[in-house]
Design an enzyme around this catalytic site. Structure first.
Site, PDB file in Angstrom:
ATOM      1  N   HIS A  45      -6.134  -7.387  -0.137  1.00 46.08           N
ATOM      2  CA  HIS A  45      -6.350  -5.980  -0.465  1.00 46.08           C
ATOM      3  C   HIS A  45      -5.607  -5.605  -1.754  1.00 46.08           C
ATOM      4  O   HIS A  45      -4.513  -6.111  -2.005  1.00 46.08           O
ATOM      5  CB  HIS A  45      -5.862  -5.089   0.679  1.00 46.08           C
ATOM      6  CG  HIS A  45      -6.479  -5.420   2.008  1.00 46.08           C
ATOM      7  ND1 HIS A  45      -5.869  -6.268   2.920  1.00 46.08           N
ATOM      8  CD2 HIS A  45      -7.652  -5.034   2.551  1.00 46.08           C
ATOM      9  CE1 HIS A  45      -6.649  -6.385   3.986  1.00 46.08           C
ATOM     10  NE2 HIS A  45      -7.736  -5.645   3.788  1.00 46.08           N
ATOM     11  N   HIS A 101       0.824  -1.228   0.000  1.00 48.64           N
ATOM     12  CA  HIS A 101       0.000   0.000   0.000  1.00 48.64           C
ATOM     13  C   HIS A 101       0.850   1.267   0.000  1.00 48.64           C
ATOM     14  O   HIS A 101       0.292   2.369  -0.035  1.00 48.64           O
ATOM     15  CB  HIS A 101      -0.938   0.031   1.212  1.00 48.64           C
ATOM     16  CG  HIS A 101      -1.942  -1.070   1.235  1.00 48.64           C
ATOM     17  ND1 HIS A 101      -2.810  -1.310   0.188  1.00 48.64           N
ATOM     18  CD2 HIS A 101      -2.225  -2.029   2.165  1.00 48.64           C
ATOM     19  CE1 HIS A 101      -3.578  -2.356   0.479  1.00 48.64           C
ATOM     20  NE2 HIS A 101      -3.233  -2.815   1.671  1.00 48.64           N
ATOM     21  N   ASP A 126      -4.240 -13.015   3.834  1.00 53.53           N
ATOM     22  CA  ASP A 126      -5.488 -12.510   4.415  1.00 53.53           C
ATOM     23  C   ASP A 126      -6.691 -12.877   3.541  1.00 53.53           C
ATOM     24  O   ASP A 126      -7.819 -12.453   3.822  1.00 53.53           O
ATOM     25  CB  ASP A 126      -5.425 -10.994   4.711  1.00 53.53           C
ATOM     26  CG  ASP A 126      -4.721 -10.179   3.647  1.00 53.53           C
ATOM     27  OD1 ASP A 126      -4.406 -10.727   2.568  1.00 53.53           O
ATOM     28  OD2 ASP A 126      -4.492  -8.979   3.890  1.00 53.53           O
ATOM     29  N   ASP A 157      -2.438 -10.602  -2.118  1.00 51.59           N
ATOM     30  CA  ASP A 157      -2.995 -10.159  -0.841  1.00 51.59           C
ATOM     31  C   ASP A 157      -4.496  -9.893  -1.046  1.00 51.59           C
ATOM     32  O   ASP A 157      -4.923  -9.549  -2.149  1.00 51.59           O
ATOM     33  CB  ASP A 157      -2.271  -8.867  -0.414  1.00 51.59           C
ATOM     34  CG  ASP A 157      -2.666  -8.393   0.966  1.00 51.59           C
ATOM     35  OD1 ASP A 157      -1.906  -8.650   1.912  1.00 51.59           O
ATOM     36  OD2 ASP A 157      -3.741  -7.749   1.110  1.00 51.59           O
TER      37      ASP A 157
HETATM   38  C1  SP5 Z   1      -1.053  -5.138   3.917  1.00 53.32           C
HETATM   39  C2  SP5 Z   1      -2.491  -5.172   4.323  1.00 53.32           C
HETATM   40  O1  SP5 Z   1      -3.091  -6.248   4.350  1.00 53.32           O
HETATM   41  N1  SP5 Z   1      -3.052  -4.017   4.727  1.00 53.32           N
HETATM   42  C3  SP5 Z   1      -4.417  -3.976   5.093  1.00 53.32           C
HETATM   43  C4  SP5 Z   1      -4.812  -2.653   5.621  1.00 53.32           C
HETATM   44  C5  SP5 Z   1      -6.250  -2.692   6.047  1.00 53.32           C
HETATM   45  N2  SP5 Z   1      -6.603  -1.519   6.773  1.00 53.32           N
HETATM   46  C6  SP5 Z   1      -8.002  -1.382   7.056  1.00 53.32           C
HETATM   47  C7  SP5 Z   1      -8.332  -2.276   8.197  1.00 53.32           C
HETATM   48  C8  SP5 Z   1      -9.791  -2.274   8.518  1.00 53.32           C
HETATM   49  C9  SP5 Z   1      -9.958  -3.121   9.748  1.00 53.32           C
HETATM   50  N3  SP5 Z   1     -11.141  -3.864   9.696  1.00 53.32           N
HETATM   51  C10 SP5 Z   1     -11.389  -4.586  10.891  1.00 53.32           C
HETATM   52  C11 SP5 Z   1     -12.594  -5.443  10.760  1.00 53.32           C
HETATM   53  C12 SP5 Z   1     -12.814  -6.144  12.083  1.00 53.32           C
HETATM   54  N4  SP5 Z   1     -13.981  -6.960  12.024  1.00 53.32           N
HETATM   55 ZN    ZN Z   2      -4.069  -7.247   2.919  1.00 54.42          ZN
END
Ligand code: SP5
Ligand code: ZN
Length: 341
Positions: A198, A160, A285, A196
């Site tokens: 994301h 990211h 993930d 990944d």
């Molecule tokens: C590298 C990578 O996988 N970065 C991911 C960044 C995600 N950031 C947003 C996280 C939102 C958290 N959501 C929590 C849901 C809990 N149920």
């Molecule tokens: Zn991720």
């Protein structure tokens, strides 16, 4: 498989990330690597080795000098005004409300360089990310020297991070640093496959106008998932880069039957490009029990992911990105590494 282990990852240890109106413990924490390292160490196919030092040069091939200067000094400047706690911005650039200048105040600079409030800068962040870059460049060198696949076992993740922007738990873009290092050592064409959950918005942006790096990503549909603002299927690249960016977004809930089809498509496009080198941004993930993501891959599906990757008959530089179910990280990553060729 060779595994380059970066112990200095531990220096980056955020207290919390901002989510749903409150601070929650960082999902991206040292326990991820601790657990993964213990598991891989118990597997006979994994051979651990240490990183050499390469310093700032390979980092500066990808990131802006002023951004690196900011990262190196941000925490020291922050504690002068905020005390001894992690640095998180509270103000950002709004669309149409910025003429390009960089403010001098640390709060203004955090807002200028950050893309979210989930990525704390801590006392050891700069050390950790420099060490992670060393691990990545070491792994790239080992791929060239050994003609075998190498895994960079390091954190925080990188995909990211843009050339002058951090966020999504990422500060430096290691996939980009690895790809650029291949190009700087004679490769003409490098492919990056990002699996990944994301979208790898930073990696896409860094190479968007270039044809020497093909970026292919399979990820949760950004209209519904972080990082929200990039990762759509109509982003093909621009200028010289047109046709060298491929996004394969999938709806939340995707399981192997959907995912496997997208992976085959991704691999066919990469084979068509016929790269000299391949970088894999490996996030697990996509696992069904990941706490922040919404795909449904099972532990045994990661073996299928690896088997598909093995169709690309090239030694791979594999970089660890996301994956937050600490307990299952080891087996899921190992299932990919054992089978991916
Ligand atoms: C590298 C990578 O996988 N970065 C991911 C960044 C995600 N950031 C947003 C996280 C939102 C958290 N959501 C929590 C849901 C809990 N149920
Ligand atoms: Zn991720």
């Amino acid at each position: 498989m060779l595994v380059v282990y970066n112990e200095t990852h531990r220096q980056h240890q955020g207290a919390g990330e901002f989510f749903r109106g409150e601070m929650v413990p960082c999902y991206e924490n040292p326990r991820r690597i601790d657990s993964l390292a213990v598991y891989l160490d118990s597997q006979s196919f994994a051979e651990f080795t240490e990183a050499s030092r390469f310093g700032q040069e390979p980092i500066a091939r990808v990131h802006d000098a002023s951004y690196l200067d900011f990262l190196a000094n941000a925490y020291g400047r922050w504690i002068e005004v905020a005390g001894d706690c992690d640095a998180i911005p509270h103000a950002w650039i709004g669309r149409g409300l910025h003429q390009g200048g960089i403010p001098t105040d640390i709060h203004g600079q955090l807002g200028y360089y950050a893309s979210d409030a989930g990525t704390p800068i801590t006392s050891g962040t700069w050390k950790a990310v420099q060490a992670a870059s060393d691990a990545t460049v070491t792994a790239a060198q080992l791929v060239r020297d050994s003609d075998r696949s190498v895994f960079a076992l390091t954190r925080p993740p990188g995909h990211h991070a843009g050339k002058d922007v951090y966020g999504g738990y990422c500060f430096l873009n290691f996939a980009a640093i690895g790809a650029q290092s291949f190009l700087d050592h004679g490769a003409k064409r490098v492919a990056i496959l990002d699996i990944d959950f994301h979208h790898g918005n930073g990696t896409q942006a860094i190479f968007y106008d270039r044809s020497d790096v093909l970026f292919v990503s399979i990820h949760g549909d950004p209209s519904d998932e972080y990082p929200y603002f990039l990762g759509y299927s109509d982003e093909f690249g621009m200028g010289d880069g047109e046709g060298f960016n491929v996004n394969l977004p999938l709806a939340p809930g995707a399981d192997w039957s959907t995912y496997g089809r997208a992976l085959t498509q991704a691999i066919d496009r990469i084979a068509d490009y016929s790269p000299d080198r391949l970088v894999v941004s490996l996030g697990v993930d996509t696992f069904e029990h990941d706490p922040i993501s919404r795909f449904q891959l099972k532990t045994e599906d990661f073996t299928k992911v690896g088997t598909c990757l093995a169709q690309l008959d090239l030694p791979k530089l594999i970089i660890f990105e996301g994956g937050y179910n600490v307990e299952h990280l080891g087996v899921n990553v190992a299932n990919v590494l054992r089978t991916c060729g």
